[in-house]
Design a protein around this motif. Structure first.
Motif, PDB file in Angstrom:
ATOM      1  N   UNK A  40       0.835  -1.211   0.000  1.00  6.26           N
ATOM      2  CA  UNK A  40       0.000   0.000   0.000  1.00  6.26           C
ATOM      3  C   UNK A  40       0.867   1.256   0.000  1.00  6.26           C
ATOM      4  N   UNK A  41       1.960   1.200   0.772  1.00  2.85           N
ATOM      5  CA  UNK A  41       2.839   2.364   0.844  1.00  2.85           C
ATOM      6  C   UNK A  41       3.556   2.580  -0.481  1.00  2.85           C
ATOM      7  N   UNK A  42       3.963   1.476  -1.123  1.00  3.92           N
ATOM      8  CA  UNK A  42       4.577   1.602  -2.449  1.00  3.92           C
ATOM      9  C   UNK A  42       3.587   2.247  -3.422  1.00  3.92           C
ATOM     10  N   UNK A  43       2.334   1.794  -3.354  1.00  3.39           N
ATOM     11  CA  UNK A  43       1.303   2.398  -4.208  1.00  3.39           C
ATOM     12  C   UNK A  43       1.136   3.878  -3.893  1.00  3.39           C
ATOM     13  N   UNK A 166      -5.537  -9.210  -3.334  1.00  2.00           N
ATOM     14  CA  UNK A 166      -6.434  -8.135  -3.750  1.00  2.00           C
ATOM     15  C   UNK A 166      -5.728  -6.793  -3.813  1.00  2.00           C
ATOM     16  N   UNK A 167      -4.889  -6.518  -2.820  1.00  5.82           N
ATOM     17  CA  UNK A 167      -4.151  -5.255  -2.803  1.00  5.82           C
ATOM     18  C   UNK A 167      -3.211  -5.146  -3.993  1.00  5.82           C
ATOM     19  N   UNK A 168      -2.512  -6.240  -4.288  1.00  2.00           N
ATOM     20  CA  UNK A 168      -1.556  -6.225  -5.406  1.00  2.00           C
ATOM     21  C   UNK A 168      -2.260  -5.949  -6.723  1.00  2.00           C
ATOM     22  N   UNK A 169      -3.370  -6.634  -6.971  1.00  2.00           N
ATOM     23  CA  UNK A 169      -4.088  -6.437  -8.231  1.00  2.00           C
ATOM     24  C   UNK A 169      -4.610  -5.004  -8.350  1.00  2.00           C
ATOM     25  N   UNK A 170      -5.197  -4.490  -7.269  1.00  3.27           N
ATOM     26  CA  UNK A 170      -5.710  -3.124  -7.299  1.00  3.27           C
ATOM     27  C   UNK A 170      -4.608  -2.100  -7.504  1.00  3.27           C
ATOM     28  N   UNK A 172      -1.650  -2.527  -9.052  1.00  3.77           N
ATOM     29  CA  UNK A 172      -1.130  -2.576 -10.423  1.00  3.77           C
ATOM     30  C   UNK A 172      -2.050  -1.803 -11.367  1.00  3.77           C
ATOM     31  N   UNK A 173      -3.349  -2.023 -11.249  1.00  3.96           N
ATOM     32  CA  UNK A 173      -4.304  -1.340 -12.132  1.00  3.96           C
ATOM     33  C   UNK A 173      -4.314   0.166 -11.859  1.00  3.96           C
ATOM     34  N   UNK A 174      -4.249   0.556 -10.573  1.00  5.21           N
ATOM     35  CA  UNK A 174      -4.278   1.983 -10.225  1.00  5.21           C
ATOM     36  C   UNK A 174      -3.062   2.708 -10.785  1.00  5.21           C
ATOM     37  N   UNK A 175      -1.881   2.106 -10.655  1.00  4.51           N
ATOM     38  CA  UNK A 175      -0.673   2.752 -11.155  1.00  4.51           C
ATOM     39  C   UNK A 175      -0.718   2.863 -12.682  1.00  4.51           C
ATOM     40  N   UNK A 176      -1.192   1.793 -13.321  1.00  2.00           N
ATOM     41  CA  UNK A 176      -1.305   1.843 -14.787  1.00  2.00           C
ATOM     42  C   UNK A 176      -2.258   2.950 -15.227  1.00  2.00           C
ATOM     43  N   UNK A 177      -3.382   3.104 -14.519  1.00  2.49           N
ATOM     44  CA  UNK A 177      -4.348   4.152 -14.879  1.00  2.49           C
ATOM     45  C   UNK A 177      -3.765   5.538 -14.639  1.00  2.49           C
ATOM     46  N   UNK A 178      -2.997   5.690 -13.549  1.00  2.00           N
ATOM     47  CA  UNK A 178      -2.389   6.990 -13.257  1.00  2.00           C
ATOM     48  C   UNK A 178      -1.351   7.350 -14.310  1.00  2.00           C
ATOM     49  N   UNK A 188     -10.087   5.453  -7.927  1.00  2.00           N
ATOM     50  CA  UNK A 188     -11.415   4.839  -7.911  1.00  2.00           C
ATOM     51  C   UNK A 188     -11.332   3.374  -8.355  1.00  2.00           C
ATOM     52  N   UNK A 189     -10.509   3.112  -9.357  1.00  2.00           N
ATOM     53  CA  UNK A 189     -10.402   1.753  -9.889  1.00  2.00           C
ATOM     54  C   UNK A 189      -9.759   0.791  -8.896  1.00  2.00           C
ATOM     55  N   UNK A 190      -8.885   1.290  -8.038  1.00  2.00           N
ATOM     56  CA  UNK A 190      -8.128   0.399  -7.157  1.00  2.00           C
ATOM     57  C   UNK A 190      -9.026  -0.468  -6.279  1.00  2.00           C
ATOM     58  N   UNK A 191     -10.005   0.095  -5.519  1.00  2.00           N
ATOM     59  CA  UNK A 191     -10.843  -0.771  -4.691  1.00  2.00           C
ATOM     60  C   UNK A 191     -11.766  -1.678  -5.488  1.00  2.00           C
ATOM     61  N   UNK A 192     -12.176  -1.242  -6.677  1.00  2.00           N
ATOM     62  CA  UNK A 192     -13.058  -2.086  -7.502  1.00  2.00           C
ATOM     63  C   UNK A 192     -12.321  -3.352  -7.942  1.00  2.00           C
ATOM     64  N   UNK A 193     -11.131  -3.193  -8.463  1.00  2.00           N
ATOM     65  CA  UNK A 193     -10.341  -4.345  -8.913  1.00  2.00           C
ATOM     66  C   UNK A 193      -9.974  -5.230  -7.725  1.00  2.00           C
ATOM     67  N   UNK A 194      -9.596  -4.604  -6.627  1.00  2.00           N
ATOM     68  CA  UNK A 194      -9.233  -5.360  -5.428  1.00  2.00           C
ATOM     69  C   UNK A 194     -10.394  -6.217  -4.945  1.00  2.00           C
ATOM     70  N   UNK A 195     -11.611  -5.675  -4.954  1.00  2.00           N
ATOM     71  CA  UNK A 195     -12.792  -6.413  -4.503  1.00  2.00           C
ATOM     72  C   UNK A 195     -13.079  -7.612  -5.397  1.00  2.00           C
ATOM     73  N   UNK A 196     -12.946  -7.429  -6.698  1.00  2.00           N
ATOM     74  CA  UNK A 196     -13.175  -8.544  -7.633  1.00  2.00           C
ATOM     75  C   UNK A 196     -12.202  -9.690  -7.345  1.00  2.00           C
ATOM     76  N   UNK A 197     -10.945  -9.356  -7.122  1.00  2.00           N
ATOM     77  CA  UNK A 197      -9.918 -10.378  -6.888  1.00  2.00           C
ATOM     78  C   UNK A 197     -10.110 -11.071  -5.538  1.00  2.00           C
ATOM     79  N   UNK A 198     -10.553 -10.341  -4.528  1.00  2.00           N
ATOM     80  CA  UNK A 198     -10.783 -10.940  -3.218  1.00  2.00           C
ATOM     81  C   UNK A 198     -11.931 -11.943  -3.283  1.00  2.00           C
ATOM     82  N   UNK A 199     -12.981 -11.620  -4.033  1.00  2.00           N
ATOM     83  CA  UNK A 199     -14.088 -12.563  -4.207  1.00  2.00           C
ATOM     84  C   UNK A 199     -13.575 -13.866  -4.820  1.00  2.00           C
TER      85      UNK A 199
END
Length: 499
Positions: A40-43, A166-170, A172-178, A188-199
């Motif tokens: 999270x801190x790296x993100x 879940x944190x890792x997936x969210x 990666x997507x957040x940094x790519x979007x930024x 905004x995308x980070x928690x959405x992707x993280x939730x999908x992966x946790x499920x």
């Protein structure tokens, strides 16, 4: 029913190795959680350099306003399943469908409220942010009972791995979007992707699948229990969010962004570890609910060990916060570092206050926990109102002082049914508290008197070493309280051997 699934529904029983299993689970959970926090801190480092403070402020306004929503979805049913002495697959299925229905309902309410949120804060960008965040609430309801069954069987390492994935997936997507220039949408995308992966990960880790629900008297009792739990968690979450809600109403988004990033660093360094120990502590002590004397003894031992390691960590974070924030996030976030140096002091009392949930849940008194949540909310509203005229710094000090004043009373209230009093808490956490306060004071003296001209990285290293020595000198040298070191060493050796 297969043997693997049957293990989730075994009756709670005390065992000779319960304390060792709980400590081992706690250490594994905290290690994984700190891996999660490091990610999270790296993100935060990368995103803080790619995005503006206003981007963080916009998303913080929505996430703080909707922070109660996951608690309504869980409805305390995760704790109810983990705490119960005996549950059946049909009962857990009933709780699963309740959580799923609540997830859909809460998502619809948040989506319908999105225009109102944008109107209140006079910023139309908040409406699509709220609509996107609502998706995570539907997903949240699909995992609660799977995670509850993993907690019930004390598979805390597996839970940590799911959260880390879940944190890792969210991230990666957040940094790519930024990097692609999507601005606040990366956050905004980070928690959405993280939730999908946790499920996906939770359903893969837990072999149980929901079936036909059984709404018997036991389920109704568990729902009542959960209702009290959610009463506490909603009140407590609002008490933690009232600072940013108030700042968002009276100050600019960038000021909220500075405060939010300071709070993120605190949450990922101190609060995250305490949340993991809540899951371990409540699950382990629930197995002793029929033996108050043993429960009292194990609670004191667990609090002593947790305080020994977490209180100095909070003190060191307070001393090094400004340098740490500038090194990690960049010079433009220096204001967040000043706020973190204040907020980190809350960690000293947070250790004691956070342990109240172990007692309420293990004793099956979620009703008393709910009452305390309301008291905590009132105390924090008063504190934030007092600090609000003085800006973000005033609010930060108000939050720390407010929580510190109610820390000891919270445990005394929770422990009253089994006669936990001031003397027990003082023996368990008194030396560590004195040591942590002394450490923070000595560290700040060193920073200002001797290290002011040093580089930030060297100053952090020297301050950390100095603070660690001061803490050990006070707690181990003066108070002769070194037992947590021995116990932790034994558990770590045990974990290494088994690996």
């Amino acid at each position: 029913m297969s043997e693997a699934i049957a293990a989730y529904f075994e009756e709670h029983r005390a065992s000779n190795d319960l304390g060792r299993r709980a400590l081992r689970g706690g250490i594994i959970s905290i290690v994984i959680q700190y891996g999660n926090a490091a990610l999270q801190i790296v993100a935060a480092i990368v995103l803080a350099r790619l995005l503006a403070p206003e981007d963080f402020g916009l998303v913080a306004i929505v996430t703080v306003l909707t922070s109660f929503a996951p608690l309504l979805i869980d409805f305390g049913l995760l704790d109810a399943t983990a705490q119960r002495s005996r549950v059946t697959p049909g009962q857990v299925s009933a709780l699963f469908w309740v959580s799923t229905g609540l997830g859909v309902a809460v998502a619809m309410i948040v989506a319908a409220s999105s225009p109102l949120i944008a109107w209140i804060y006079d910023d139309q960008r908040l409406q699509p942010i709220a609509l996107s965040v609502a998706v995570t609430f539907v997903l949240s309801g699909l995992t609660n009972q799977h995670m509850a069954l993993l907690r019930r069987t004390m598979q805390f390492g597996r839970i940590g791995q799911i959260q880390l994935f879940g944190t890792l997936a969210g991230t990666v997507v957040a940094i790519a979007a930024a990097v692609a220039g999507y601005g606040y949408w990366a956050l905004v995308l980070r928690p959405v992707v993280s939730s999908v992966c946790i499920v996906a990960a939770a359903w893969s880790a837990c072999a149980w699948r929901p079936g036909a629900p059984v709404f018997d008297d036991e389920v109704k009792s568990m729902v009542r229990f959960g209702l009290h739990v959610v009463g506490f968690t909603v009140a407590y979450t609002l008490s933690r969010a009232v600072d940013r809600i108030a700042l968002g109403l009276f100050y600019r988004p960038d000021q909220v962004g500075y405060y939010q990033n300071a709070m993120n660093l605190y949450d990922n360094s101190v609060s995250a570890a305490l949340s993991q120990t809540h899951a371990v502590g409540s699950a382990a002590l629930s197995k002793l609910q029929s033996n108050p004397a043993a429960l009292r003894e194990k609670y004191a031992a667990a609090l002593s060990i947790l305080a020994f390691f977490m209180m100095p960590a909070a003190a060191i974070l307070s001393v090094t916060a400004e340098d740490l924030t500038v090194v990690l996030l960049g010079q433009k976030w220096q204001a967040s570092g000043a706020l973190l140096s204040i907020l980190a002091l809350r960690g000293i009392s947070h250790v004691v206050e956070g342990s109240q949930g172990w007692l309420h849940l293990s004793l099956g008194r979620a009703d008393r926990w709910q009452t305390w949540g309301i008291i905590s909310l009132v105390a924090q509203v008063i504190a934030v109102l007092a600090g609000l005229p003085f800006g973000t710094v005033g609010v930060a000090w108000a939050v720390v002082i407010g929580y510190s004043l109610i820390a000891l009373p919270s445990v005394l209230y929770a422990g009253r049914p089994i006669d936990i009093g001031v003397a027990l808490v003082a023996r368990a956490a008194g030396p560590q508290t004195i040591g942590a306060i002394t450490t923070a004071a000595a560290g700040w003296w060193l920073q200002t008197a001797l290290l002011a001209t040093y580089s930030p990285i060297l100053r952090m290293i020297l301050s950390g070493c100095f603070c660690g020595c001061v803490y050990l000198a006070v707690v181990v040298g003066l108070f002769r309280h070194g037992e947590p070191l021995r116990i932790a060493g034994t558990i770590i050796q045990d974990v290494i051997r088994k690996r």
